[in-house]
Design a protein around this motif. Structure first.
Motif, short mmCIF file in Angstrom:
data_model
loop_
_atom_site.label_atom_id
_atom_site.label_comp_id
_atom_site.label_asym_id
_atom_site.label_seq_id
_atom_site.Cartn_x
_atom_site.Cartn_y
_atom_site.Cartn_z
N TYR A 310 41.56 51.20 72.84
CA TYR A 310 41.40 51.90 71.64
C TYR A 310 41.28 50.92 70.27
N PHE A 311 41.62 49.67 70.41
CA PHE A 311 40.96 48.68 69.39
C PHE A 311 39.98 47.63 69.83
N VAL A 312 40.22 46.75 70.79
CA VAL A 312 39.17 45.99 71.12
C VAL A 312 37.80 46.55 71.43
N ASN A 313 38.11 47.44 72.63
CA ASN A 313 36.82 48.14 73.25
C ASN A 313 35.97 48.96 72.15
N ILE A 314 36.56 49.48 71.14
CA ILE A 314 35.96 50.18 69.94
C ILE A 314 35.18 49.41 69.19
N ILE A 315 35.77 48.26 68.65
CA ILE A 315 35.20 47.44 67.58
C ILE A 315 34.93 45.85 68.34
N VAL A 319 35.67 42.24 66.79
CA VAL A 319 36.82 41.22 67.52
C VAL A 319 36.23 40.00 67.59
N LEU A 320 34.87 39.87 68.35
CA LEU A 320 34.60 38.65 68.59
C LEU A 320 34.22 37.78 67.22
N PHE A 321 33.51 38.36 66.23
CA PHE A 321 33.46 37.56 65.15
C PHE A 321 34.82 37.35 64.50
N ALA A 322 35.67 38.09 64.43
CA ALA A 322 37.07 37.97 64.13
C ALA A 322 37.76 36.39 64.84
N ALA A 323 37.64 36.58 66.00
CA ALA A 323 37.93 35.58 66.72
C ALA A 323 37.43 34.28 66.11
N ALA A 324 36.21 34.09 66.16
CA ALA A 324 35.51 33.11 65.60
C ALA A 324 35.97 32.75 64.18
N GLY A 325 36.26 33.67 63.49
CA GLY A 325 36.74 33.47 61.97
C GLY A 325 38.04 32.71 62.09
N PHE A 326 38.90 33.05 63.00
CA PHE A 326 40.10 32.58 63.21
C PHE A 326 40.05 31.04 63.63
N ASN A 371 38.18 61.40 75.74
CA ASN A 371 38.08 61.17 74.35
C ASN A 371 38.41 59.49 74.04
N THR A 372 37.46 59.19 73.24
CA THR A 372 37.54 57.82 72.72
C THR A 372 37.66 57.57 71.39
N ILE A 373 36.70 57.94 70.58
CA ILE A 373 36.60 57.43 69.24
C ILE A 373 37.34 58.70 68.39
N SER A 374 37.65 59.63 68.95
CA SER A 374 38.33 60.74 68.44
C SER A 374 39.87 61.08 68.90
N ILE A 375 40.37 60.03 69.58
CA ILE A 375 41.71 60.05 69.95
C ILE A 375 42.70 59.57 68.76
N SER A 376 43.96 60.15 68.87
CA SER A 376 44.80 59.92 67.81
C SER A 376 45.00 58.36 67.70
N TYR A 377 45.00 57.71 68.91
CA TYR A 377 45.49 56.20 68.60
C TYR A 377 44.48 55.55 67.59
N VAL A 378 43.21 55.90 67.45
CA VAL A 378 42.30 55.33 66.58
C VAL A 378 42.71 55.72 65.28
N ARG A 379 43.29 56.82 64.76
CA ARG A 379 43.62 57.17 63.73
C ARG A 379 44.90 56.25 63.18
N MET A 382 43.99 52.80 62.29
CA MET A 382 42.90 52.64 61.27
C MET A 382 43.22 51.35 60.47
N PRO A 383 44.53 51.14 59.92
CA PRO A 383 44.86 50.05 59.12
C PRO A 383 44.63 48.82 59.86
N LEU A 384 44.62 48.57 60.98
CA LEU A 384 44.53 47.41 61.88
C LEU A 384 42.87 46.96 61.74
N TYR A 385 41.98 48.02 62.11
CA TYR A 385 40.62 47.80 61.91
C TYR A 385 40.28 47.10 60.72
N ILE A 386 40.81 47.91 59.73
CA ILE A 386 40.31 47.19 58.16
C ILE A 386 41.01 46.18 58.10
N TRP A 387 42.01 45.73 58.61
CA TRP A 387 42.68 44.30 58.35
C TRP A 387 42.09 43.34 58.94
N LEU A 388 41.22 43.53 60.02
CA LEU A 388 40.75 42.68 60.68
C LEU A 388 39.28 42.25 60.07
#
Length: 543
Positions: A310-315, A319-326, A371-379, A382-388
């Motif tokens: 629900y984090f890596v697979n969705i974005i 994640v790939l660009f963030a790894a490159a940035g790191f 469910n994938t994008i609508s599941i509660s884990y995604v909610r 949310m701070p982690l998606y933005i943080w990346l």
């Protein structure tokens, strides 16, 4: 006159704000507007949204957050939806009360339908706030602009900007707005901005108290790195504002639930924690800390599974660009102090959020399967998606923003491609994308219309999962809990029209008939509402 880069970016962002406000309002216009015009009844895909809308509208119209249901007095609190609790026969919210108060105030301002545009509006404003906040943090206008470009179409954000009457977007708006105000205050030494920041962050805590750990960590971090610039008077004002907001929150709890530390997620009949917290009892200090950090227990494999799914697979592209940035930043021998602070804080924020939510195992197998994008884990992530996003933006800027024409072309192509990928995830997820969500809402409307033609408005409808379709137009009963259903139905069947709306097979209904008949109640003949659902009249057996 030649415009400065900042003005150019602001003009572009203003255009994108208008464009994405429209995109964030897709579900409001495509699904809820037809419902409102045709039915004057709004149907939500989330039981939580259904309950939140009911109480926000109630607060806007009557200034209260509870609704008396007389039949609950004689049926052991049988009448309520899945996302509503009961206290002394009164329907009360499960959601933290400040969410409903803020929604209710907005409903008073915008009206019962206009309130649906609040979430898209806050989502749009949040992107611009993050753009401004990023500039205060990184002091890089190009990077901040790129973060905003990546944030607008970010799949989880785009999706939940369309799912109104939930606290996700409101919470992120309050947090980002609060930190921007604090940043402005530190830069300008303006006390008004400090007060606004402290108020917004305090509201964020009471809107989502479960986020307090990582928010507190960021607070401590910010105070520590700015300790030489902060006067104790400002800190004192911030504490006083938080206490005022928190005491108000506790007072509403006392008023609605009967206890300062009671809240809607408790089993209010017994005062115990909900079933998800089973086994997490506070017997000593260690257990209390564990409950605070890991309320759903600790399951390392489940945390990893949920994070990947629900984090890596969705974005994954971010994640790939963030790894490159790191990698690019890690190999930079002249790494700025700002990025060092970012790297220092980031793992702790991720760990705290993953520890808190990662071990939660959803009870509904259908939700986990489909469910994938609508599941509660995604909610919750949310701070982690933005943080990346800063890492992802840094990689794109570093690799493709040179003055070489080929690189510049690649820069815009990548931004556009990432936007398309994100929009595709949000709209086209097979079982729960925004197009599928719209289809489901329109199907619910047809079901509601089919029932409305047959069932009087004062009737009670028994339903397993369609409470969100009929409430509050109809009183509803959702069979759940330890108490038996049919003995309690028997107590009110003579006083009210009762119907059973279900997709159960005839064999399952026959099994229900046996139990119902033994309690003096009969499940009458069926009426087909659509290919899947049927409607039965519940009547008293006369002997």
């Amino acid at each position: 006159m030649k415009l400065s880069k900042e003005k150019k970016y602001n003009i572009i962002l203003l255009f994108l704000c208008v464009l994405f406000f429209v995109l964030y309002s897709f579900t409001v216009v495509a699904a809820w507007l037809p419902q409102w015009l045709n039915l004057k009844h709004l149907i939500f895909n989330w039981p939580d949204a259904n309950a939140n809308y009911f109480f926000a509208k109630l607060f806007a119209e009557q200034g209260v957050l509870s609704w008396h249901e007389p039949f609950n007095s004689i049926t052991d609190n049988l009448l309520h939806t899945r996302s509503i609790n009961v206290v002394d026969a009164n329907l009360v919210p499960m959601t933290f009360l400040p969410v409903l108060i803020l929604f209710g105030l907005a409903a008073k301002l915008f009206g019962p339908f206009g309130i649906l545009f609040l979430t898209p509006l806050l989502a749009t404003l949040t992107v611009y706030i993050i753009y401004c906040l990023s500039f205060y943090i990184f002091k890089d206008l190009d990077l901040s602009f790129l973060i905003a470009l990546l944030f607008f179409p970010l799949a989880p954000w785009l999706y939940f900007s369309n799912i109104v009457m939930l606290p996700t977007v409101l919470f992120i708006f309050l947090v980002s707005g609060g930190w921007l105000a604090i940043a402005k205050s530190l830069a300008t030494k303006n006390n008004i901005w400090w007060i606004i920041g402290a108020l917004f962050l305090s509201l964020a805590v009471v809107v989502r108290p479960t986020e307090v750990l990582w928010l507190a960590l960021v607070w401590v971090f910010v105070i520590y790195i700015n300790r030489k610039r902060l006067k104790y008077q400002r800190c004192l004002v911030g504490v006083l504002i938080f206490l005022a907001v928190f005491i108000t929150f506790l007072s509403f709890n006392k008023l609605i639930y009967g206890g300062y530390l009671s809240f809607g997620y408790l089993n209010l009949q017994s005062g115990t924690l909900p079933t998800e917290f089973s086994g997490q009892q506070s017997r000593n200090v260690f257990d209390s800390v564990k409950l605070l950090l890991m309320p759903f227990g600790f399951d390392f494999l489940l945390i990893v599974k949920n994070f990947v799914k629900y984090f890596v697979n969705i974005i994954w592209y971010h994640v790939l660009f963030a790894a490159a940035g790191f990698i690019l930043l890690s190999t930079n021998k002249k790494l700025s102090l700002t990025w060092k602070k970012y790297f220092l804080l980031t793992p702790f924020v991720f760990i705290l959020i993953l520890l808190f939510y990662g071990s939660w195992d959803l009870a509904d197998p259908l939700v986990k399967e489909l469910n994938t994008i609508s599941i509660s884990y995604v909610r919750y992530f949310m701070p982690l998606y933005i943080w990346l996003l800063p890492l992802s933006a840094y990689a794109i800027k570093k690799l493709f923003s040179s003055k070489d024409k080929t690189n510049q072309l690649a820069y815009y192509v990548i931004i556009f491609a990432l936007a398309i990928l994100s929009i595709k995830v949000a709209f086209y997820a097979k079982h729960d994308g925004l197009f599928k969500n719209k289809e489901n809402l329109l199907n619910y409307s047809q079901q509601y219309e089919g029932v409305y033609e047959l069932v009087p408005e004062d009737a009670i409808i028994i339903t397993d999962r369609s409470d969100k379709v009929f409430f509050p137009q109809y009183q509803v009963i959702v069979p759940q809990g330890d108490l038996p259903l049919w003995p309690r139905i028997s107590k009110i069947v003579d006083n009210q029209n009762i119907y059973y709306f279900t997709d159960k097979s005839e064999q399952e209904i026959d099994n229900q008939r046996v139990v119902a008949n033994s309690n003096g109640v009969a499940i009458g003949n069926l009426v087909e509402i659509d290919k899947k659902f049927k409607l039965y009249k519940i009547i008293r057996i006369t002997r």
